[in-house]
Design a protein around this motif. Structure first.
Motif, PDB file in Angstrom:
ATOM      1  N   ILE A  64      55.391 -33.795  30.225  1.00 22.10           N
ATOM      2  CA  ILE A  64      55.534 -34.196  31.626  1.00 22.10           C
ATOM      3  C   ILE A  64      54.219 -34.794  32.102  1.00 22.10           C
ATOM      4  N   LYS A  65      54.306 -35.905  32.836  1.00 22.37           N
ATOM      5  CA  LYS A  65      53.088 -36.534  33.365  1.00 22.37           C
ATOM      6  C   LYS A  65      52.490 -35.667  34.447  1.00 22.37           C
ATOM      7  N   ARG A  66      51.226 -35.381  34.308  1.00 28.48           N
ATOM      8  CA  ARG A  66      50.470 -34.560  35.245  1.00 28.48           C
ATOM      9  C   ARG A  66      50.258 -35.313  36.552  1.00 28.48           C
ATOM     10  N   THR A  67      50.380 -34.595  37.682  1.00 24.42           N
ATOM     11  CA  THR A  67      50.075 -35.215  38.979  1.00 24.42           C
ATOM     12  C   THR A  67      48.575 -35.050  39.259  1.00 24.42           C
ATOM     13  N   THR A  68      48.101 -35.694  40.301  1.00 25.92           N
ATOM     14  CA  THR A  68      46.674 -35.627  40.635  1.00 25.92           C
ATOM     15  C   THR A  68      46.400 -34.692  41.805  1.00 25.92           C
ATOM     16  N   THR A  69      47.287 -33.751  42.035  1.00 31.06           N
ATOM     17  CA  THR A  69      47.121 -32.787  43.112  1.00 31.06           C
ATOM     18  C   THR A  69      45.853 -31.962  42.887  1.00 31.06           C
ATOM     19  N   ARG A 106      52.214 -26.148  38.524  1.00 31.16           N
ATOM     20  CA  ARG A 106      53.051 -27.153  39.196  1.00 31.16           C
ATOM     21  C   ARG A 106      52.475 -28.551  39.050  1.00 31.16           C
ATOM     22  N   ARG A 107      51.164 -28.662  39.007  1.00 31.31           N
ATOM     23  CA  ARG A 107      50.540 -29.974  38.795  1.00 31.31           C
ATOM     24  C   ARG A 107      50.910 -30.506  37.414  1.00 31.31           C
TER      25      ARG A 107
END
Length: 126
Positions: free
Chosen positions: A77-82, A117-118
């Motif tokens: 899964i692509k990691r978010t930048t949160t 979650r990130r």
């Protein structure tokens, strides 16, 4: 009668059908358990179905889309930048069940729920 015997001799013996052992066929629909457990003692778990999206997951459509883009592998899964607070409260995330007709089992330990979650998008947002 002679042509039948001759044909049987040319074809050879007919193999027996494969044995059956009474196991039910593997599910072809997606039926997953998505859960996480914190070292502090709390745990969360939901069922997720993706054909059609449902189960107890509050964001089933988004979670199924996230899994679909990753080919059923949460580590892709692509990691978010949160941004996450640097607070160490470890959680262990687990995904198990059937995805597109094959068994899936995945476990990963994160520093806290924000990091989880990130890294996993909507899959563990419940």
């Amino acid at each position: 009668m002679l042509p039948l015997l001759l044909a049987a001799a040319l074809i050879g013996p007919v193999p027996d059908p494969p044995p059956t052992y009474g196991f039910p066929p593997r599910p072809t629909s997606d039926n997953l358990t998505v859960s996480y457990m914190a070292d502090a003692g709390f745990a969360m778990a939901v069922k997720l179905t993706c054909d059609p999206p449902g189960g107890g997951h509050p964001r089933a459509v988004q979670a199924c889309a996230t899994l679909d883009q990753a080919g059923g592998d949460p580590s892709r899964i692509k990691r978010t930048t949160t941004a996450c607070i640097l607070l160490y409260k470890p959680v262990t995330a687990t995904l198990s069940g059937a995805w597109r007709g094959r068994e899936v089992s995945w476990t990963h330990r994160f520093g806290n729920t924000c990091e989880m979650r990130r890294a996993t998008g909507d899959l563990f947002r419940f």
